[in-house]
Design an enzyme around this catalytic site. Structure first.
Site, PDB file in Angstrom:
ATOM      1  N   ASP A 118       0.784  -1.233   0.000  1.00 40.17           N
ATOM      2  CA  ASP A 118       0.000   0.000   0.000  1.00 40.17           C
ATOM      3  C   ASP A 118       0.819   1.287   0.000  1.00 40.17           C
ATOM      4  OD1 ASP A 118       0.895   0.129   2.701  1.00 40.17           O
ATOM      5  OD2 ASP A 118      -0.922  -0.867   3.427  1.00 40.17           O
ATOM      6  N   HIS A 133       6.772  -7.304  -1.327  1.00 36.78           N
ATOM      7  CA  HIS A 133       5.802  -7.807  -2.304  1.00 36.78           C
ATOM      8  C   HIS A 133       5.437  -6.781  -3.366  1.00 36.78           C
ATOM      9  CE1 HIS A 133       4.471 -10.889   0.974  1.00 36.78           C
ATOM     10  NE2 HIS A 133       5.593 -11.224   0.382  1.00 36.78           N
ATOM     11  N   CYS A 195       3.185  -2.482 -26.533  1.00 33.21           N
ATOM     12  CA  CYS A 195       3.477  -3.748 -27.221  1.00 33.21           C
ATOM     13  C   CYS A 195       2.296  -4.714 -27.255  1.00 33.21           C
ATOM     14  CB  CYS A 195       4.685  -4.430 -26.564  1.00 33.21           C
ATOM     15  SG  CYS A 195       4.285  -5.284 -25.020  1.00 33.21           S
ATOM     16  N   GLY A 260      -3.420 -12.011  17.742  1.00 30.08           N
ATOM     17  CA  GLY A 260      -3.667 -13.369  17.276  1.00 30.08           C
ATOM     18  C   GLY A 260      -2.402 -14.170  17.040  1.00 30.08           C
TER      19      GLY A 260
HETATM   20 ZN    ZN Z   1       4.469  -3.910 -23.172  1.00 28.90          ZN
END
Ligand code: ZN
Length: 289
Positions: A118, A133, A195, A260
């Site tokens: 985020d 990530h 592309c 948790g």
């Molecule tokens: Zn492309």
């Protein structure tokens, strides 16, 4: 040892003990390797995936394999993303992000590795961030590697699918949204303007590996740090869990703030079960006092 802390003033002794222990942990370890997860962004309106037992709270996110193999999966992903992005893209950092930015400002953070996509740590002012990530605010062509800002792509999605702009739904941690029971077959997915290749958010999907260079960079910072602090992650995903395992192997103390169960509970020297922002602000007060 684990402590429960629900953020109320009901039991001051019960609250004071774990926070004092965490403050002591911070005093004893000047340079921290911090790992954050979805739990730090829930207060910014981005829900997490896991329940208190570490199980799935919602439908598991789309896998890389399904995304690249199946046009219908891509149509469903981008339709849900179109709706989810409005909320996700306008989320703001909360007090926990701000507290970690101040900790870095004070020279206490070797690196901040986040599993979140985020960008809220950077928005709060953190600079030593490794986005394990990736970031949801960029879209990448899988064929020519061209990148475009998500906001630009959002306008293109909305232009081609005006009817979908009306929907509002609960956003998910990856910018996805709950839109069950809708027909995605008419949804138009734009291709790369350069592309004609397939576009994908520049995040690591489930079933996809974190780029090797990024993992090595994080390991190097972990080696240079005195200790590890986990904030708001159940560490159920191996990409984050491996850093706790490596810290333990290297004999570094690990503390965690998380509501948790986590996959690394038996590796923690200290765990505070509470709200990330509340715990971090109490710890800051302890540090001043
Ligand atoms: Zn492309």
């Amino acid at each position: 040892m684990a402590f429960m802390f629900d953020g109320t003033a009901a039991d001051i002794d019960r609250v004071a003990e774990p926070v004092a222990a965490l403050a002591e942990f911070l005093r004893a370890h000047p340079r921290l390797f911090v790992l954050t997860g979805a739990g730090i962004s829930t207060a910014s309106g981005i829900p997490d995936y896991r329940d208190l037992d570490g199980g799935w709270k919602r439908r598991p996110p789309v896998t890389y394999q399904a995304f690249v193999a199946d046009a219908a999966t891509r149509a469903r992903y981008w339709a849900r993303s179109l709706v989810g992005w409005r909320r996700f893209g306008s989320a703001r950092p909360n007090a926990a992000h701000a507290a970690l930015a101040r900790l870095e400002e004070a020279g206490r953070i070797e690196a901040l590795v986040t599993q979140n996509v985020d960008g809220l740590h950077q928005a709060a002012g953190s600079r030593a961030v490794i986005d394990l990530h990736g970031r949801l605010d960029e879209v990448r062509c899988l064929q020519c590697e061209r990148r475009i800002p998500r906001d630009v792509f959002q306008r293109e999605l909305e232009r081609r699918n005006p009817a979908w702009s009306e929907f509002d739904a609960l956003a998910a941690p990856d910018g996805d949204a709950d839109l069950d029971g809708l027909d995605f077959t008419t949804f138009a997915v734009p291709a790369c303007a350069a592309c004609g290749g397939m576009l994908k958010p520049d995040v690591v999907f489930f079933g996809e590996n974190v780029p090797r260079e990024r993992v090595e960079r994080a390991y190097a910072h972990l080696a240079a740090a005195d200790a590890m602090l986990v904030v708001g992650s159940s560490l159920m995903v191996y990409s984050g869990f491996r850093f706790a395992r490596e810290a333990a192997r290297a004999g570094k103390t690990i503390a965690a703030i998380n509501r948790g169960r986590t996959r690394a509970d038996d590796l923690f020297a200290l765990k505070v079960e509470g709200d990330c922002a509340e715990v971090l602000s109490f710890v800051e007060e302890c540090g001043r006092g």
